[in-house]
Design a protein around this motif. Structure first.
Motif, short mmCIF file in Angstrom:
data_model
loop_
_atom_site.label_atom_id
_atom_site.label_comp_id
_atom_site.label_asym_id
_atom_site.label_seq_id
_atom_site.Cartn_x
_atom_site.Cartn_y
_atom_site.Cartn_z
N VAL A 85 1.12 -1.19 -0.42
CA VAL A 85 0.27 -0.06 0.06
C VAL A 85 0.71 1.22 -0.16
O VAL A 85 1.61 1.39 0.74
N ILE A 86 0.96 1.79 -1.04
CA ILE A 86 1.59 3.25 -1.26
C ILE A 86 1.35 4.06 -1.05
O ILE A 86 1.28 5.80 -1.14
N LYS A 87 -0.62 4.30 -0.77
CA LYS A 87 -1.25 5.92 -0.96
C LYS A 87 -2.86 5.14 -0.08
O LYS A 87 -3.37 4.85 -0.66
N ASN A 88 -3.55 6.51 0.72
CA ASN A 88 -3.80 6.04 1.90
C ASN A 88 -5.22 7.12 1.46
O ASN A 88 -4.24 8.01 2.08
N THR A 89 -5.65 7.37 0.64
CA THR A 89 -7.13 8.68 0.57
C THR A 89 -8.31 8.34 1.68
O THR A 89 -9.12 9.53 1.58
N GLY A 90 -8.28 7.68 2.35
CA GLY A 90 -9.32 7.32 3.37
C GLY A 90 -10.12 5.79 2.35
O GLY A 90 -10.50 5.64 3.62
N SER A 91 -10.64 5.86 0.97
CA SER A 91 -11.54 5.24 1.78
C SER A 91 -10.90 4.70 0.02
O SER A 91 -11.24 3.25 -0.26
N TRP A 92 -9.97 5.28 -0.84
CA TRP A 92 -8.96 4.39 -1.94
C TRP A 92 -7.78 4.01 -1.32
O TRP A 92 -7.44 4.79 -0.97
N LEU A 103 -11.08 -6.47 10.68
CA LEU A 103 -10.07 -5.11 12.07
C LEU A 103 -8.67 -6.04 12.12
O LEU A 103 -9.14 -7.33 13.21
N LYS A 104 -7.53 -6.10 12.08
CA LYS A 104 -6.97 -6.42 12.24
C LYS A 104 -6.64 -5.65 14.16
O LYS A 104 -6.53 -6.74 14.86
N ASP A 105 -6.62 -4.21 14.19
CA ASP A 105 -6.84 -4.20 15.36
C ASP A 105 -7.68 -3.01 15.62
O ASP A 105 -8.05 -2.08 15.50
N ILE A 106 -8.79 -3.45 16.44
CA ILE A 106 -9.94 -2.85 16.04
C ILE A 106 -9.43 -1.75 17.45
O ILE A 106 -11.00 -0.54 17.02
N ARG A 107 -8.58 -1.46 17.76
CA ARG A 107 -8.29 0.41 18.05
C ARG A 107 -8.08 1.26 17.34
O ARG A 107 -8.21 2.54 17.52
N SER A 108 -8.18 0.56 16.07
CA SER A 108 -7.25 1.69 15.19
C SER A 108 -8.36 1.97 13.84
O SER A 108 -9.58 1.70 13.90
N THR A 109 -8.83 3.25 14.22
CA THR A 109 -9.66 3.88 13.18
C THR A 109 -9.58 3.91 11.22
O THR A 109 -10.23 3.65 11.04
N ASN A 110 -8.02 3.28 11.00
CA ASN A 110 -8.08 2.83 9.49
C ASN A 110 -7.54 0.74 9.64
O ASN A 110 -6.13 0.97 10.35
N PRO A 111 -7.61 0.57 8.81
CA PRO A 111 -7.23 -1.35 9.05
C PRO A 111 -5.87 -1.68 8.24
O PRO A 111 -5.43 -1.75 8.80
N VAL A 112 -6.22 -0.72 7.32
CA VAL A 112 -4.85 -0.65 5.95
C VAL A 112 -4.43 0.84 6.53
O VAL A 112 -5.17 1.37 6.61
N SER A 113 -2.83 0.66 6.29
CA SER A 113 -2.15 2.58 6.19
C SER A 113 -1.27 1.91 5.20
O SER A 113 -0.70 0.69 5.15
N VAL A 114 -0.47 3.28 5.11
CA VAL A 114 1.03 3.00 3.87
C VAL A 114 2.01 2.24 4.50
O VAL A 114 1.96 1.80 5.31
N GLY A 115 2.27 1.34 3.95
CA GLY A 115 3.06 0.48 3.83
C GLY A 115 2.83 -0.81 4.41
O GLY A 115 3.54 -2.10 4.86
N ASP A 116 1.49 -1.20 4.28
CA ASP A 116 0.95 -2.00 4.75
C ASP A 116 1.42 -3.40 3.23
O ASP A 116 1.36 -2.58 2.11
N ARG A 117 1.77 -4.79 3.92
CA ARG A 117 1.48 -5.48 2.89
C ARG A 117 0.62 -6.32 2.50
O ARG A 117 -0.05 -6.46 3.03
N VAL A 118 -0.23 -6.05 1.30
CA VAL A 118 -1.40 -6.24 1.63
C VAL A 118 -2.05 -7.59 0.17
O VAL A 118 -1.18 -7.98 -0.48
#
Ligand code: GDP
Ligand code: ZN
Length: 310
Positions: A5-12, A33-48
Protein backbone atom coordinates in the motif's frame (compact mmCIF):
# COMPACT_ATOMS: atom_id res chain seq x y z
CA UNK A 1 -1.97 -10.83 -6.06
CA UNK A 2 0.33 -9.40 -3.38
CA UNK A 3 1.40 -5.80 -3.11
CA UNK A 4 2.37 -2.81 -1.02
CA UNK A 5 0.00 0.00 0.00
CA UNK A 6 1.66 3.22 -1.15
CA UNK A 7 -1.17 5.72 -0.77
CA UNK A 8 -4.25 6.02 1.38
CA UNK A 9 -6.97 8.56 0.62
CA UNK A 10 -9.38 7.33 3.24
CA UNK A 11 -11.61 5.31 0.96
CA UNK A 12 -9.18 4.15 -1.71
CA UNK A 13 -5.76 2.61 -1.32
CA UNK A 14 -3.15 2.55 -4.07
CA UNK A 15 -1.46 -0.83 -4.09
CA UNK A 16 1.83 -1.36 -5.91
CA UNK A 17 1.63 -4.99 -6.95
CA UNK A 18 4.66 -7.22 -6.93
CA UNK A 19 4.50 -7.28 -10.76
CA UNK A 20 4.80 -3.49 -10.88
CA UNK A 21 1.24 -2.27 -11.43
CA UNK A 22 -0.57 0.29 -9.31
CA UNK A 23 -4.11 -0.85 -8.53
CA UNK A 24 -6.70 1.34 -6.81
CA UNK A 25 -8.20 -0.83 -4.11
CA UNK A 26 -10.94 -0.77 -1.53
CA UNK A 27 -11.56 -2.65 1.63
CA UNK A 28 -14.39 -5.14 1.63
CA UNK A 29 -17.26 -4.09 3.89
CA UNK A 30 -16.95 -7.14 6.09
CA UNK A 31 -13.19 -6.84 6.39
CA UNK A 32 -11.92 -8.21 9.65
CA UNK A 33 -10.04 -5.46 11.48
CA UNK A 34 -6.59 -6.46 12.63
CA UNK A 35 -6.49 -3.85 15.31
CA UNK A 36 -9.94 -2.83 16.39
CA UNK A 37 -8.64 0.19 18.28
CA UNK A 38 -7.45 1.85 15.11
CA UNK A 39 -9.68 3.94 12.89
CA UNK A 40 -8.07 2.59 9.75
CA UNK A 41 -7.46 -1.13 9.26
CA UNK A 42 -4.98 -0.57 6.42
CA UNK A 43 -2.19 1.99 6.11
CA UNK A 44 0.66 2.88 3.81
CA UNK A 45 3.47 0.38 4.18
CA UNK A 46 1.09 -2.53 4.63
CA UNK A 47 1.70 -5.64 2.57
CA UNK A 48 -1.66 -6.86 1.32
CA UNK A 49 -3.41 -9.47 -0.82
CA UNK A 50 -5.80 -8.06 -3.41
CA UNK A 51 -8.46 -9.50 -5.71
CA UNK A 52 -8.41 -7.58 -8.99
CA UNK A 53 -11.77 -7.22 -10.75
CA UNK A 54 -12.75 -6.61 -14.40
CA UNK A 55 -12.61 -2.85 -14.04
CA UNK A 56 -9.00 -2.93 -12.99
CA UNK A 57 -9.70 -2.03 -9.38
CA UNK A 58 -9.47 -4.43 -6.48
CA UNK A 59 -10.56 -5.48 -3.05
CA UNK A 60 -8.01 -5.89 -0.30
CA UNK A 61 -8.61 -9.34 1.15
CA UNK A 62 -5.74 -9.79 3.59
CA UNK A 63 -3.12 -7.74 5.46
CA UNK A 64 0.19 -9.30 6.37
CA UNK A 65 1.36 -8.99 9.96
CA UNK A 66 3.25 -5.73 10.51
CA UNK A 67 6.77 -5.63 11.86
CA UNK A 68 6.00 -2.20 13.34
CA UNK A 69 3.68 0.72 12.82
CA UNK A 70 3.38 4.30 13.96
CA UNK A 71 0.15 5.80 15.20
CA UNK A 72 -1.50 9.02 16.10
CA UNK A 73 -4.36 9.19 18.53
CA UNK A 74 -7.60 9.97 16.70
CA UNK A 75 -8.48 12.73 19.17
CA UNK A 76 -7.60 13.88 22.64
CA UNK A 77 -10.69 12.27 24.05
CA UNK A 78 -10.73 9.03 22.20
CA UNK A 79 -8.67 5.96 22.87
CA UNK A 80 -8.76 5.18 19.19
CA UNK A 81 -5.64 5.70 17.17
CA UNK A 82 -4.88 6.16 13.54
CA UNK A 83 -2.15 4.13 11.91
CA UNK A 84 0.06 6.53 9.97
CA UNK A 85 2.44 4.02 8.43
CA UNK A 86 3.46 0.40 8.79
CA UNK A 87 6.59 -1.67 8.26
CA UNK A 88 9.14 1.11 8.54
CA UNK A 89 12.65 -0.12 7.90
CA UNK A 90 14.20 3.00 9.36
CA UNK A 91 13.71 6.61 10.37
CA UNK A 92 16.11 9.39 9.50
CA UNK A 93 16.12 12.58 11.48
CA UNK A 94 17.53 15.56 9.64
CA UNK A 95 19.38 17.71 12.14
CA UNK A 96 21.00 21.13 11.87
CA UNK A 97 23.17 22.35 14.73
CA UNK A 98 22.50 25.88 13.49
CA UNK A 99 20.24 27.66 10.97
CA UNK A 100 17.97 26.51 12.67
CA UNK A 101 19.15 24.92 15.91
CA UNK A 102 17.89 21.43 16.55
CA UNK A 103 17.99 20.90 20.31
CA UNK A 104 19.22 17.72 21.94
CA UNK A 105 15.87 17.45 23.72
CA UNK A 106 14.19 17.38 20.34
CA UNK A 107 16.65 14.77 19.03
CA UNK A 108 16.32 12.62 22.15
CA UNK A 109 12.55 12.66 22.12
CA UNK A 110 12.61 11.54 18.55
CA UNK A 111 15.09 8.77 19.35
CA UNK A 112 13.09 7.58 22.36
CA UNK A 113 9.91 7.46 20.31
CA UNK A 114 11.70 5.50 17.60
CA UNK A 115 12.92 3.05 20.25
CA UNK A 116 9.36 2.66 21.51
CA UNK A 117 8.21 1.89 17.98
CA UNK A 118 11.21 -0.37 17.34
CA UNK A 119 12.27 1.63 14.33
CA UNK A 120 16.03 1.98 13.77
CA UNK A 121 17.09 5.62 13.53
CA UNK A 122 19.88 7.47 11.85
CA UNK A 123 20.80 11.12 12.39
CA UNK A 124 21.61 13.12 9.27
CA UNK A 125 23.42 16.39 9.94
CA UNK A 126 22.64 18.80 7.11
CA UNK A 127 24.01 22.19 6.04
CA UNK A 128 27.61 21.29 6.79
CA UNK A 129 28.60 23.94 4.24
CA UNK A 130 27.25 26.66 6.52
CA UNK A 131 28.88 25.82 9.80
CA UNK A 132 31.63 27.88 11.37
CA UNK A 133 34.28 26.34 13.59
CA UNK A 134 32.21 26.31 16.78
CA UNK A 135 29.17 24.82 15.02
CA UNK A 136 31.41 22.16 13.52
CA UNK A 137 32.94 21.36 16.86
CA UNK A 138 29.51 21.03 18.42
CA UNK A 139 28.33 18.81 15.56
CA UNK A 140 31.34 16.51 15.99
CA UNK A 141 30.62 16.29 19.72
CA UNK A 142 27.02 15.30 19.01
CA UNK A 143 28.11 12.77 16.41
CA UNK A 144 30.51 11.27 18.93
CA UNK A 145 27.78 11.15 21.58
CA UNK A 146 25.15 9.52 19.40
CA UNK A 147 27.39 7.04 17.61
CA UNK A 148 28.70 5.91 21.01
CA UNK A 149 25.14 5.22 22.16
CA UNK A 150 24.53 3.27 18.94
CA UNK A 151 22.83 5.71 16.60
CA UNK A 152 24.62 6.06 13.28
CA UNK A 153 25.21 9.61 12.07
CA UNK A 154 26.18 11.12 8.77
CA UNK A 155 26.95 14.56 7.46
CA UNK A 156 25.49 16.02 4.30
CA UNK A 157 24.98 19.20 2.42
CA UNK A 158 21.70 18.80 0.58
CA UNK A 159 22.19 22.06 -1.28
CA UNK A 160 25.55 21.13 -2.80
CA UNK A 161 24.75 17.41 -2.91
CA UNK A 162 27.55 16.34 -0.62
CA UNK A 163 27.10 12.94 0.98
CA UNK A 164 23.98 12.12 -0.99
CA UNK A 165 25.31 9.04 -2.81
CA UNK A 166 25.79 7.23 0.46
CA UNK A 167 22.34 8.32 1.55
CA UNK A 168 20.79 7.05 -1.70
CA UNK A 169 22.38 3.65 -1.01
CA UNK A 170 20.88 3.58 2.46
CA UNK A 171 17.41 4.47 1.19
CA UNK A 172 17.43 1.91 -1.62
CA UNK A 173 14.71 -0.72 -1.31
CA UNK A 174 13.64 0.50 2.12
CA UNK A 175 10.69 2.29 3.70
CA UNK A 176 12.11 5.33 5.48
CA UNK A 177 10.42 7.93 7.62
CA UNK A 178 12.17 11.23 7.00
CA UNK A 179 11.76 13.82 9.69
CA UNK A 180 13.20 17.02 11.10
CA UNK A 181 12.34 20.53 12.23
CA UNK A 182 11.01 22.75 9.54
CA UNK A 183 13.86 24.62 7.90
CA UNK A 184 16.47 21.86 8.23
CA UNK A 185 16.35 21.13 4.50
CA UNK A 186 13.97 18.20 4.11
CA UNK A 187 12.35 19.48 0.92
CA UNK A 188 15.73 20.43 -0.50
CA UNK A 189 16.97 16.91 0.17
CA UNK A 190 13.91 15.21 -1.31
CA UNK A 191 14.21 17.38 -4.41
CA UNK A 192 17.76 16.14 -4.90
CA UNK A 193 16.68 12.55 -4.39
CA UNK A 194 13.89 12.85 -6.96
CA UNK A 195 15.31 14.19 -10.18
CA UNK A 196 12.65 15.74 -12.35
CA UNK A 197 10.24 16.50 -9.54
CA UNK A 198 10.51 19.94 -8.11
CA UNK A 199 9.09 20.27 -4.64
CA UNK A 200 8.62 23.74 -3.42
CA UNK A 201 11.08 23.99 -0.58
CA UNK A 202 9.45 24.61 2.72
CA UNK A 203 6.38 22.57 2.03
CA UNK A 204 6.58 18.92 1.17
CA UNK A 205 3.14 18.15 2.53
CA UNK A 206 1.52 20.82 0.44
CA UNK A 207 2.82 19.21 -2.72
CA UNK A 208 1.73 15.74 -1.81
CA UNK A 209 -1.63 16.52 -0.37
CA UNK A 210 -2.87 19.05 -2.83
CA UNK A 211 -5.03 20.60 -0.20
CA UNK A 212 -6.25 17.37 1.36
CA UNK A 213 -5.78 17.75 5.06
CA UNK A 214 -7.83 14.88 6.32
CA UNK A 215 -6.31 12.79 9.06
CA UNK A 216 -6.75 9.67 6.97
CA UNK A 217 -4.56 10.67 4.08
CA UNK A 218 -0.99 9.59 3.69
CA UNK A 219 1.38 8.67 0.96
CA UNK A 220 4.84 7.29 0.39
CA UNK A 221 7.18 9.00 -2.04
CA UNK A 222 8.74 6.47 -4.39
CA UNK A 223 12.47 6.82 -4.97
CA UNK A 224 13.97 6.31 -8.43
CA UNK A 225 16.23 3.47 -7.26
CA UNK A 226 13.41 1.74 -5.36
CA UNK A 227 12.39 2.36 -1.81
CA UNK A 228 9.98 4.83 -0.29
CA UNK A 229 10.07 7.91 1.87
CA UNK A 230 7.16 8.51 4.20
CA UNK A 231 5.80 11.95 4.56
CA UNK A 232 2.66 12.54 6.57
CA UNK A 233 0.54 15.66 6.66
CA UNK A 234 0.05 17.46 9.94
CA UNK A 235 2.57 15.34 11.72
CA UNK A 236 6.11 15.79 10.58
CA UNK A 237 7.59 13.31 12.98
CA UNK A 238 6.21 10.41 14.87
CA UNK A 239 3.37 12.28 16.45
CA UNK A 240 2.36 11.33 19.91
CA UNK A 241 3.15 8.26 21.86
CA UNK A 242 2.13 7.53 25.37
CA UNK A 243 4.83 6.20 27.61
CA UNK A 244 4.48 4.99 31.16
CA UNK A 245 7.00 6.61 33.53
CA UNK A 246 8.73 3.30 34.19
CA UNK A 247 8.96 2.64 30.48
CA UNK A 248 10.79 5.82 29.49
CA UNK A 249 14.25 4.71 30.60
CA UNK A 250 13.89 1.65 28.36
CA UNK A 251 14.02 3.99 25.40
CA UNK A 252 17.34 5.54 26.43
CA UNK A 253 19.64 2.54 25.86
CA UNK A 254 22.62 3.84 27.84
CA UNK A 255 20.42 4.89 30.78
CA UNK A 256 18.64 1.57 30.74
CA UNK A 257 21.98 -0.23 30.78
CA UNK A 258 22.93 1.38 34.09
CA UNK A 259 19.52 1.14 35.72
CA UNK A 260 19.77 -2.48 36.84
CA UNK A 261 22.38 -1.42 39.40
CA UNK A 262 20.05 1.08 41.09
CA UNK A 263 19.24 0.26 44.72
CA UNK A 264 15.49 0.34 44.13
CA UNK A 265 13.84 -1.71 41.44
CA UNK A 266 11.35 1.04 40.72
CA UNK A 267 13.96 3.81 40.71
CA UNK A 268 12.89 6.79 38.60
CA UNK A 269 16.54 7.97 38.44
CA UNK A 270 15.44 11.38 39.59
CA UNK A 271 16.50 11.66 43.21
CA UNK A 272 16.56 8.19 44.77
CA UNK A 273 19.52 7.18 46.94
CA UNK A 274 21.74 4.55 45.39
CA UNK A 275 20.71 5.49 41.86
CA UNK A 276 23.28 4.07 39.45
CA UNK A 277 22.05 6.30 36.64
CA UNK A 278 22.69 9.53 38.58
CA UNK A 279 26.10 8.17 39.51
CA UNK A 280 26.83 7.38 35.86
CA UNK A 281 25.85 10.93 34.88
CA UNK A 282 28.17 12.32 37.55
CA UNK A 283 30.99 10.12 36.26
CA UNK A 284 30.25 11.13 32.65
CA UNK A 285 29.29 7.65 31.49
CA UNK A 286 25.90 9.08 30.61
CA UNK A 287 25.82 12.52 29.00
CA UNK A 288 24.10 15.30 30.89
CA UNK A 289 22.15 16.34 27.85
CA UNK A 290 20.71 12.85 27.45
CA UNK A 291 19.85 12.70 31.13
CA UNK A 292 18.15 16.10 30.91
CA UNK A 293 16.10 14.87 27.95
CA UNK A 294 15.11 11.79 29.93
CA UNK A 295 13.97 14.01 32.81
CA UNK A 296 12.09 16.32 30.48
CA UNK A 297 10.04 13.44 29.12
CA UNK A 298 9.45 12.13 32.62
CA UNK A 299 8.31 15.43 34.06
CA UNK A 300 6.45 16.81 31.11
CA UNK A 301 4.61 14.19 29.21
CA UNK A 302 2.07 16.58 27.79
CA UNK A 303 1.05 15.60 24.32
CA UNK A 304 2.38 18.75 22.72
CA UNK A 305 5.85 17.91 23.92
CA UNK A 306 6.02 14.93 21.62
CA UNK A 307 5.00 16.79 18.56
CA UNK A 308 7.67 17.90 16.26
CA UNK A 309 6.39 21.42 16.15
CA UNK A 310 6.34 21.92 19.89
P1 GDP B 1 12.39 22.05 5.16
O1 GDP B 1 11.51 22.98 5.91
O2 GDP B 1 13.04 21.07 6.08
O3 GDP B 1 11.74 21.37 4.02
O4 GDP B 1 13.61 22.93 4.61
P2 GDP B 1 13.90 23.49 3.15
O5 GDP B 1 14.30 22.38 2.24
O6 GDP B 1 12.76 24.34 2.74
O7 GDP B 1 15.19 24.37 3.43
C1 GDP B 1 15.17 25.52 4.26
C2 GDP B 1 16.28 26.46 3.81
O8 GDP B 1 17.54 25.84 4.04
C3 GDP B 1 16.21 26.79 2.34
O9 GDP B 1 16.55 28.13 2.17
C4 GDP B 1 17.27 25.88 1.72
O10 GDP B 1 17.83 26.42 0.55
C5 GDP B 1 18.30 25.83 2.83
N1 GDP B 1 19.13 24.62 2.78
C6 GDP B 1 18.73 23.35 2.63
N2 GDP B 1 19.79 22.51 2.61
C7 GDP B 1 20.90 23.27 2.78
C8 GDP B 1 22.29 23.00 2.87
O11 GDP B 1 22.76 21.86 2.79
N3 GDP B 1 23.11 24.07 3.08
C9 GDP B 1 22.64 25.33 3.17
N4 GDP B 1 23.54 26.32 3.36
N5 GDP B 1 21.35 25.63 3.09
C10 GDP B 1 20.47 24.62 2.89
ZN1 ZN C 1 18.15 4.99 39.34
Amino acid sequence: MKGLVIKNTGSWYSVRTDDGRTIESKIKGNFRLKDIRSTNPVSVGDRVDIDINNEGTAFITEIEDRKNYIVRRASNLSKQSHIIAANLDQAMLIVTVNYPITTTVFIDRFLATAEAYRVPVKLIFNKIDRYHADDQEYMEALIHLYTTIGYPCSKICAKKEIGLDELREELKGKITLLSGHSGVGKSTLINKLLPGVNLKTGDISEYHNKGMHTTTFSEMIELPDGGFIIDTPGIKGFGTIEMEDAEISHYFPEIFKHSDKCRFGNCSHRHEPGCAVIEAVENHYISESRYRSYLSILTDKGESKYREDF
